[in-house]
Write a protein that holds these residues in place. Sequence first.
Motif, PDB file in Angstrom:
ATOM      1  N   GLN A  98       0.826  -1.205   0.000  1.00 55.11           N
ATOM      2  CA  GLN A  98       0.000   0.000   0.000  1.00 55.11           C
ATOM      3  C   GLN A  98       0.864   1.261   0.000  1.00 55.11           C
ATOM      4  OE1 GLN A  98      -2.473  -0.676   3.454  1.00 55.11           O
ATOM      5  NE2 GLN A  98      -4.000  -1.807   2.296  1.00 55.11           N
ATOM      6  N   SER A  99       1.954   1.227   0.759  1.00 55.27           N
ATOM      7  CA  SER A  99       2.844   2.397   0.838  1.00 55.27           C
ATOM      8  C   SER A  99       3.529   2.681  -0.489  1.00 55.27           C
ATOM      9  CB  SER A  99       3.902   2.189   1.923  1.00 55.27           C
ATOM     10  OG  SER A  99       3.309   2.097   3.190  1.00 55.27           O
ATOM     11  N   VAL A 100       4.071   1.643  -1.114  1.00 56.30           N
ATOM     12  CA  VAL A 100       4.790   1.884  -2.368  1.00 56.30           C
ATOM     13  C   VAL A 100       3.834   2.223  -3.509  1.00 56.30           C
ATOM     14  CG1 VAL A 100       6.846   0.563  -1.726  1.00 56.30           C
ATOM     15  CG2 VAL A 100       5.004  -0.575  -2.948  1.00 56.30           C
ATOM     16  N   GLU A 101       2.645   1.628  -3.499  1.00 57.09           N
ATOM     17  CA  GLU A 101       1.657   1.981  -4.531  1.00 57.09           C
ATOM     18  C   GLU A 101       1.187   3.418  -4.352  1.00 57.09           C
ATOM     19  OE1 GLU A 101      -1.275  -1.138  -4.236  1.00 57.09           O
ATOM     20  OE2 GLU A 101      -0.301  -2.326  -5.806  1.00 57.09           O
ATOM     21  N   ALA A 102       1.067   3.867  -3.107  1.00 58.13           N
ATOM     22  CA  ALA A 102       0.661   5.249  -2.845  1.00 58.13           C
ATOM     23  C   ALA A 102       1.695   6.241  -3.373  1.00 58.13           C
ATOM     24  CB  ALA A 102       0.433   5.464  -1.347  1.00 58.13           C
ATOM     25  N   LEU A 103       2.938   5.804  -3.473  1.00 56.18           N
ATOM     26  CA  LEU A 103       4.005   6.656  -4.010  1.00 56.18           C
ATOM     27  C   LEU A 103       4.152   6.522  -5.525  1.00 56.18           C
ATOM     28  CD1 LEU A 103       6.667   6.133  -1.207  1.00 56.18           C
ATOM     29  CD2 LEU A 103       5.310   8.192  -1.649  1.00 56.18           C
ATOM     30  N   GLY A 104       3.311   5.670  -6.125  1.00 55.02           N
ATOM     31  CA  GLY A 104       3.308   5.552  -7.573  1.00 55.02           C
ATOM     32  C   GLY A 104       4.192   4.451  -8.137  1.00 55.02           C
ATOM     33  N   PHE A 105       4.804   3.658  -7.285  1.00 52.34           N
ATOM     34  CA  PHE A 105       5.612   2.546  -7.770  1.00 52.34           C
ATOM     35  C   PHE A 105       4.700   1.381  -8.141  1.00 52.34           C
ATOM     36  CE2 PHE A 105       8.517   4.741  -4.842  1.00 52.34           C
ATOM     37  CZ  PHE A 105       9.580   4.986  -5.691  1.00 52.34           C
ATOM     38  N   THR A 106       5.103   0.639  -9.150  1.00 49.35           N
ATOM     39  CA  THR A 106       4.341  -0.549  -9.521  1.00 49.35           C
ATOM     40  C   THR A 106       4.919  -1.760  -8.785  1.00 49.35           C
ATOM     41  OG1 THR A 106       5.757  -1.142 -11.385  1.00 49.35           O
ATOM     42  CG2 THR A 106       3.915   0.390 -11.847  1.00 49.35           C
ATOM     43  N   LYS A 107       4.128  -2.815  -8.717  1.00 49.69           N
ATOM     44  CA  LYS A 107       4.613  -4.044  -8.096  1.00 49.69           C
ATOM     45  C   LYS A 107       5.808  -4.590  -8.876  1.00 49.69           C
ATOM     46  CE  LYS A 107       0.220  -5.279  -6.018  1.00 49.69           C
ATOM     47  NZ  LYS A 107      -1.034  -5.956  -6.195  1.00 49.69           N
ATOM     48  N   SER A 108       5.762  -4.443 -10.194  1.00 50.47           N
ATOM     49  CA  SER A 108       6.872  -4.921 -11.031  1.00 50.47           C
ATOM     50  C   SER A 108       8.175  -4.199 -10.696  1.00 50.47           C
ATOM     51  CB  SER A 108       6.562  -4.710 -12.512  1.00 50.47           C
ATOM     52  OG  SER A 108       5.428  -5.456 -12.877  1.00 50.47           O
ATOM     53  N   GLU A 109       8.090  -2.886 -10.515  1.00 58.43           N
ATOM     54  CA  GLU A 109       9.285  -2.118 -10.156  1.00 58.43           C
ATOM     55  C   GLU A 109       9.858  -2.579  -8.816  1.00 58.43           C
ATOM     56  OE1 GLU A 109       9.109   2.417 -11.494  1.00 58.43           O
ATOM     57  OE2 GLU A 109       7.255   1.778 -10.499  1.00 58.43           O
ATOM     58  N   ILE A 110       8.974  -2.781  -7.874  1.00 54.98           N
ATOM     59  CA  ILE A 110       9.411  -3.188  -6.533  1.00 54.98           C
ATOM     60  C   ILE A 110       9.996  -4.593  -6.571  1.00 54.98           C
ATOM     61  CG2 ILE A 110       8.655  -3.631  -4.162  1.00 54.98           C
ATOM     62  CD1 ILE A 110       8.865  -0.638  -5.027  1.00 54.98           C
ATOM     63  N   LEU A 111       9.338  -5.514  -7.272  1.00 60.89           N
ATOM     64  CA  LEU A 111       9.861  -6.880  -7.385  1.00 60.89           C
ATOM     65  C   LEU A 111      11.244  -6.882  -8.034  1.00 60.89           C
ATOM     66  CD1 LEU A 111       6.712  -8.953  -8.375  1.00 60.89           C
ATOM     67  CD2 LEU A 111       8.056  -9.146  -6.271  1.00 60.89           C
ATOM     68  N   GLN A 112      11.397  -6.097  -9.091  1.00 63.01           N
ATOM     69  CA  GLN A 112      12.682  -6.022  -9.777  1.00 63.01           C
ATOM     70  C   GLN A 112      13.750  -5.506  -8.813  1.00 63.01           C
ATOM     71  OE1 GLN A 112      12.729  -3.597 -13.305  1.00 63.01           O
ATOM     72  NE2 GLN A 112      14.937  -3.789 -13.562  1.00 63.01           N
ATOM     73  N   HIS A 113      13.424  -4.474  -8.080  1.00 61.22           N
ATOM     74  CA  HIS A 113      14.392  -3.906  -7.135  1.00 61.22           C
ATOM     75  C   HIS A 113      14.763  -4.914  -6.046  1.00 61.22           C
ATOM     76  CE1 HIS A 113      16.588  -0.799  -5.024  1.00 61.22           C
ATOM     77  NE2 HIS A 113      15.967  -1.155  -3.914  1.00 61.22           N
ATOM     78  N   LEU A 114      13.772  -5.623  -5.534  1.00 59.16           N
ATOM     79  CA  LEU A 114      14.047  -6.622  -4.499  1.00 59.16           C
ATOM     80  C   LEU A 114      14.938  -7.740  -5.041  1.00 59.16           C
ATOM     81  CD1 LEU A 114      10.549  -6.859  -2.765  1.00 59.16           C
ATOM     82  CD2 LEU A 114      12.634  -5.843  -1.823  1.00 59.16           C
ATOM     83  N   GLN A 115      14.678  -8.164  -6.277  1.00 60.55           N
ATOM     84  CA  GLN A 115      15.499  -9.209  -6.889  1.00 60.55           C
ATOM     85  C   GLN A 115      16.935  -8.733  -7.107  1.00 60.55           C
ATOM     86  OE1 GLN A 115      13.010 -10.075 -10.246  1.00 60.55           O
ATOM     87  NE2 GLN A 115      11.939 -11.734  -9.184  1.00 60.55           N
ATOM     88  N   GLU A 116      17.087  -7.468  -7.485  1.00 61.16           N
ATOM     89  CA  GLU A 116      18.421  -6.900  -7.699  1.00 61.16           C
ATOM     90  C   GLU A 116      19.202  -6.808  -6.387  1.00 61.16           C
ATOM     91  OE1 GLU A 116      17.636  -3.162  -9.572  1.00 61.16           O
ATOM     92  OE2 GLU A 116      17.144  -4.079 -11.505  1.00 61.16           O
ATOM     93  N   ARG A 117      18.485  -6.525  -5.323  1.00 63.07           N
ATOM     94  CA  ARG A 117      19.147  -6.402  -4.012  1.00 63.07           C
ATOM     95  C   ARG A 117      19.598  -7.731  -3.472  1.00 63.07           C
ATOM     96  NH1 ARG A 117      16.647  -2.948   0.567  1.00 63.07           N
ATOM     97  NH2 ARG A 117      18.624  -3.584   1.417  1.00 63.07           N
ATOM     98  N   GLY A 118      18.914  -8.786  -3.872  1.00 67.20           N
ATOM     99  CA  GLY A 118      19.252 -10.114  -3.353  1.00 67.20           C
ATOM    100  C   GLY A 118      18.804 -10.215  -1.909  1.00 67.20           C
ATOM    101  N   GLY A 119      19.642 -10.803  -1.077  1.00 66.61           N
ATOM    102  CA  GLY A 119      19.312 -10.928   0.335  1.00 66.61           C
ATOM    103  C   GLY A 119      19.056 -12.351   0.729  1.00 66.61           C
ATOM    104  N   LYS A 120      18.522 -12.509   1.922  1.00 71.56           N
ATOM    105  CA  LYS A 120      18.245 -13.841   2.458  1.00 71.56           C
ATOM    106  C   LYS A 120      17.199 -14.532   1.600  1.00 71.56           C
ATOM    107  CE  LYS A 120      17.873 -14.504   6.927  1.00 71.56           C
ATOM    108  NZ  LYS A 120      17.576 -14.349   8.333  1.00 71.56           N
ATOM    109  N   ASP A 121      17.415 -15.777   1.344  1.00 68.62           N
ATOM    110  CA  ASP A 121      16.506 -16.546   0.499  1.00 68.62           C
ATOM    111  C   ASP A 121      16.030 -17.805   1.215  1.00 68.62           C
ATOM    112  OD1 ASP A 121      15.465 -15.840  -1.922  1.00 68.62           O
ATOM    113  OD2 ASP A 121      16.734 -17.162  -3.097  1.00 68.62           O
ATOM    114  N   ASP A 122      16.095 -17.806   2.535  1.00 69.90           N
ATOM    115  CA  ASP A 122      15.737 -19.005   3.322  1.00 69.90           C
ATOM    116  C   ASP A 122      14.410 -19.466   2.879  1.00 69.90           C
ATOM    117  OD1 ASP A 122      18.132 -18.772   4.773  1.00 69.90           O
ATOM    118  OD2 ASP A 122      17.197 -17.341   6.133  1.00 69.90           O
TER     119      ASP A 122
END
Length: 122
Positions: A98-122
């Motif tokens: 809800q927060s990121v959509e309120a700022l105009g980001f799409t789910k695709s943009e956020i997913l791409q960014h999260l994938q680029e960041r990597g991180g824990k994958d447990d």
Amino acid sequence: MGIDFLPDKPIYQQLIDLIAGNIIRGTLNPGEKLPSVRDYAIEAGVNANTMQRVYKELEQMEITETKRGQGSFVTEDEVKIAMLRNEMKEQLVTSFIQSVEALGFTKSEILQHLQERGGKDD
């Protein structure tokens, strides 16, 4: 000592979230005894009535149980703890989306960014 509370959320709810977080992280184990209401209130820097409300809410949520004359304990019901973990995850993800959509980001943009960041994958 005390806890730094956020101004936009009730203190008792922040304490519930803190204790619930400690339970799902394993900082508080199933069957573990919680500090007395008075001791926890002093530690958190809140009124004992606030802490009593927190303990009452946790018990109503079936996350803790009170044993007469012994105190309050984290539930030993692993299913309840797993349900709590899933509920908290769902709330956080929903709030985040809800927060990121309120700022105009799409789910695709956020997913791409999260994938680029990597991180824990447990």
